[in-house]
Design a protein around this motif. Structure first.
Motif, PDB file in Angstrom:
ATOM      1  N   HIS A  63       0.813  -1.214   0.000  1.00 43.89           N
ATOM      2  CA  HIS A  63       0.000   0.000   0.000  1.00 43.89           C
ATOM      3  C   HIS A  63       0.850   1.269   0.000  1.00 43.89           C
ATOM      4  CE1 HIS A  63      -3.683  -2.267   0.568  1.00 43.89           C
ATOM      5  NE2 HIS A  63      -3.075  -2.959   1.513  1.00 43.89           N
ATOM      6  N   PRO A 116      -5.899   9.355   5.008  1.00 42.11           N
ATOM      7  CA  PRO A 116      -6.724   8.368   5.723  1.00 42.11           C
ATOM      8  C   PRO A 116      -6.026   7.014   5.847  1.00 42.11           C
ATOM      9  CG  PRO A 116      -8.072   9.615   4.189  1.00 42.11           C
ATOM     10  CD  PRO A 116      -6.655  10.032   3.931  1.00 42.11           C
ATOM     11  N   LEU A 117      -6.071   6.434   7.037  1.00 39.94           N
ATOM     12  CA  LEU A 117      -5.347   5.202   7.308  1.00 39.94           C
ATOM     13  C   LEU A 117      -5.823   4.043   6.441  1.00 39.94           C
ATOM     14  CD1 LEU A 117      -5.016   5.335  11.195  1.00 39.94           C
ATOM     15  CD2 LEU A 117      -3.449   6.173   9.442  1.00 39.94           C
ATOM     16  N   GLN A 118      -7.111   4.007   6.130  1.00 40.55           N
ATOM     17  CA  GLN A 118      -7.634   2.944   5.283  1.00 40.55           C
ATOM     18  C   GLN A 118      -6.950   2.960   3.918  1.00 40.55           C
ATOM     19  OE1 GLN A 118      -9.968   0.617   6.066  1.00 40.55           O
ATOM     20  NE2 GLN A 118      -9.869  -0.335   4.056  1.00 40.55           N
ATOM     21  N   ARG A 119      -6.722   4.152   3.402  1.00 41.43           N
ATOM     22  CA  ARG A 119      -6.056   4.285   2.099  1.00 41.43           C
ATOM     23  C   ARG A 119      -4.580   3.919   2.184  1.00 41.43           C
ATOM     24  NH1 ARG A 119      -5.408  10.095  -0.914  1.00 41.43           N
ATOM     25  NH2 ARG A 119      -3.705   9.526  -2.320  1.00 41.43           N
ATOM     26  N   PHE A 125      -2.954   1.964   4.576  1.00 41.66           N
ATOM     27  CA  PHE A 125      -2.600   0.643   5.069  1.00 41.66           C
ATOM     28  C   PHE A 125      -3.555  -0.465   4.652  1.00 41.66           C
ATOM     29  CE2 PHE A 125      -0.790   3.720   8.067  1.00 41.66           C
ATOM     30  CZ  PHE A 125       0.542   3.356   8.003  1.00 41.66           C
ATOM     31  N   GLY A 126      -4.631  -0.100   3.968  1.00 38.26           N
ATOM     32  CA  GLY A 126      -5.554  -1.122   3.503  1.00 38.26           C
ATOM     33  C   GLY A 126      -6.531  -1.604   4.552  1.00 38.26           C
ATOM     34  N   SER A 127      -6.261  -1.310   5.816  1.00 40.31           N
ATOM     35  CA  SER A 127      -7.139  -1.744   6.911  1.00 40.31           C
ATOM     36  C   SER A 127      -6.866  -0.890   8.141  1.00 40.31           C
ATOM     37  CB  SER A 127      -6.896  -3.215   7.237  1.00 40.31           C
ATOM     38  OG  SER A 127      -7.555  -3.583   8.422  1.00 40.31           O
ATOM     39  N   LEU A 128      -7.921  -0.506   8.819  1.00 41.87           N
ATOM     40  CA  LEU A 128      -7.746   0.256  10.054  1.00 41.87           C
ATOM     41  C   LEU A 128      -7.149  -0.619  11.151  1.00 41.87           C
ATOM     42  CD1 LEU A 128     -11.082   2.288  10.109  1.00 41.87           C
ATOM     43  CD2 LEU A 128      -8.792   3.135   9.595  1.00 41.87           C
ATOM     44  N   ARG A 129      -7.364  -1.920  11.063  1.00 38.26           N
ATOM     45  CA  ARG A 129      -6.850  -2.819  12.087  1.00 38.26           C
ATOM     46  C   ARG A 129      -5.372  -3.132  11.888  1.00 38.26           C
ATOM     47  NH1 ARG A 129     -11.115  -7.628  11.824  1.00 38.26           N
ATOM     48  NH2 ARG A 129     -10.768  -7.237   9.601  1.00 38.26           N
ATOM     49  N   SER A 160      -8.440 -11.765   2.120  1.00 39.81           N
ATOM     50  CA  SER A 160      -7.739 -11.123   3.225  1.00 39.81           C
ATOM     51  C   SER A 160      -7.543 -12.166   4.306  1.00 39.81           C
ATOM     52  CB  SER A 160      -8.539  -9.943   3.776  1.00 39.81           C
ATOM     53  OG  SER A 160      -9.779 -10.399   4.298  1.00 39.81           O
TER      54      SER A 160
END
Length: 339
Positions: free
Chosen positions: A106, A137-140, A142-146, A308
Motif C-alpha cells: 500500500h 486516511p489510514l484505510q487508504r 494501510f488497507g485496513s484500520l486494524r 484477506s
C-alpha cells in the motif's frame, strides 16, 4: 517463482521488470513488490546482526537457486551478504524493503516518489512512546484500520527521527531512478526472523521479519529524547518460536504447498462442502496449506483477488470444526506419498 530484475519508468511511474523460471520477462505494478519470489519449503532462524556488517554482493547465487542463471539477469536487484556464526545469509533488497517499510503493497506509491515520507506522516514525540501521525486516511495508506500496530507507528517515527533511517526511505526512490531495486542500509543493529533456502555454502533469505532494532547513531536534534531501541513486533520479540512453528502433519509436494490441478479435482468435493465464502475455495486452501506448512504469519501470506487474512483464518477454523480439514489432510497424505 519470479525475480525482480530491474525497475523502469512508465507513463504512470515506475514498474517492476520481472523474470520467471522459464526466462520470460514481463512487467508488473510496483504493488507486486510485496509478492514473494520463491515457493517451496524454507527453514527459519533468528539472528542478531548489525547493518554495518552487511556487504553488497552479486545476485548470482540467488539466480542459481531460482534457476535463472542461464537467462543472464541484469543484476539491478541488490543482494546483501551477512555472516552469522560462520553461516552466510544472502538478503535481496526486496526482502529487506518489505521487512522495514510495512505494508509495502500500500505504501509503494509514496516510497517510489521524492519526499514521500513527509507527504504521508510526521513524528509524534510528546507521548509516552514515539509514534506517528498521518496526513492521509489510514484505510487508504494501510488497507485496513486494524493493520496499524504500535510497531508500524514506531517504525515511521524512527524513519523521521534518525538520519540514516530517513536516508534509507529516500534512497529507495533514488535507486529506482537509475533502474535499481536497492536501499541505503540504516545505522542500526537488528534482531530478525529469517526464512531461507540453502544453496551450497549460503542461505538465500526469502522472507524477513524485523522484530526490533537499535539505532547506533544519535537522532536529529528535534528528536533528542527518542529512545535508541525500537520494537517493530512486540509479540514476536517475546516469543518468536510461536511465530515460526509449522504444522508437520501438513504434507508438501516436493516442497510445494499449493494444490496441483490434479489434486484439486480430487479434493474439491471435500473443500466445497459447506462453503461459506464467495471467494475461490482453491485459493483459500492454497493459502491455508502454505501458512500451516511453513509457519509463516497469516498476515504475510500473498493475498489477492479480494482475499484477506480474516477470510482465510475463518475458513481454516470452520474446516477444522466441521471435519473437512482432517478429510483434506488424509487425502493429501495419500496423494503426496504416492511414488
Amino acid at each position: 517463482m519470479n525475480w525482480i530484475d530491474s525497475i523502469s519508468r512508465s507513463a504512470d511511474g515506475f514498474v517492476l521488470n520481472k523474470i520467471n523460471k522459464d526466462g520470460r520477462k514481463y512487467q508488473e505494478s510496483m504493488s507486486n513488490l510485496s509478492n514473494g519470489f520463491f515457493e517451496g519449503k524454507t527453514k527459519r532462524t533468528r539472528i542478531n546482526t548489525h547493518f554495518q556488517d552487511w556487504q553488497p554482493v552479486t545476485g548470482i547465487n540467488t539466480w542459481n537457486v531460482l534457476g535463472l542463471i542461464d537467462f543472464h539477469p541484469a543484476d539491478q536487484h541488490q543482494v546483501y551478504e551477512c555472516t552469522i556464526d560462520e553461516q552466510i545469509f544472502l538478503i535481496p533488497a526486496q526482502v529487506l524493503i518489505k521487512a522495514l517499510i510495512r505494508p509495502i503493497k500500500h505504501l509503494n506509491s509514496y516510497v517510489f516518489q521524492p519526499a514521500g515520507l513527509d507527504q504521508i506522516s510526521l513524528p509524534l514525540l510528546e507521548e509516552d512512546r514515539p509514534s506517528s501521525g498521518f496526513f492521509i486516511p489510514l484505510q487508504r495508506l494501510f488497507g485496513s484500520l486494524r493493520g496499524i500496530s504500535p510497531g508500524i507507528l514506531a517504525a515511521f517515527c524512527w524513519m523521521h527521527c534518525f538520519p540514516s533511517a530517513r536516508a534509507m526511505w529516500h534512497s529507495i526512490y533514488q535507486f529506482a531512478c537509475v533502474g535499481r531495486l536497492d536501499l541505503k542500509l540504516p545505522a542500526a543493529s537488528v534482531t530478525s526472523i529469517l526464512h531461507y533456502v540453502e544453496y551450497e555454502n549460503s542461505c538465500i533469505v526469502t522472507d524477513m521479519t524485523v522484530m526490533s532494532l537499535t539505532a547506533t547513531e544519535p537522532p536529529f536534534e528535534f528528536a533528542s529524547a527518542h529512545p535508541a531501541s525500537i520494537v517493530l513486533h512486540e509479540s514476536l520479540a517475546s516469543n518468536w518460536k510461536k511465530f515460526s512453528a509449522s504444522d508437520t502433519s501438513v504434507p508438501s509436494r516436493n516442497g510445494i504447498w499449493k494444490l496441483s490441478d490434479a489434486e484439486w479435482e480430487i479434493v474439491r468435493g471435500i473443500c466445497e462442502k459447506r462453503n461459506y465464502s464467495k471467494h475461490s475455495q482453491r485459493k483459500i486452501i492454497d493459502l491455508i496449506l502454505t501458512k500451516r506448512g511453513t509457519g509463516i504469519s497469516w498476515r504475510k501470506l500473498d493475498f489477492n483477488d479480494g482475499l484477506s487474512f480474516p477470510i482465510v483464518i475463518r475458513t481454516s477454523r470452520r474446516m477444522e470444526e466441521d471435519g473437512r480439514w482432517h478429510e483434506l489432510l488424509q487425502e493429501l497424505r495419500l496423494l503426496r506419498s504416492a511414488p
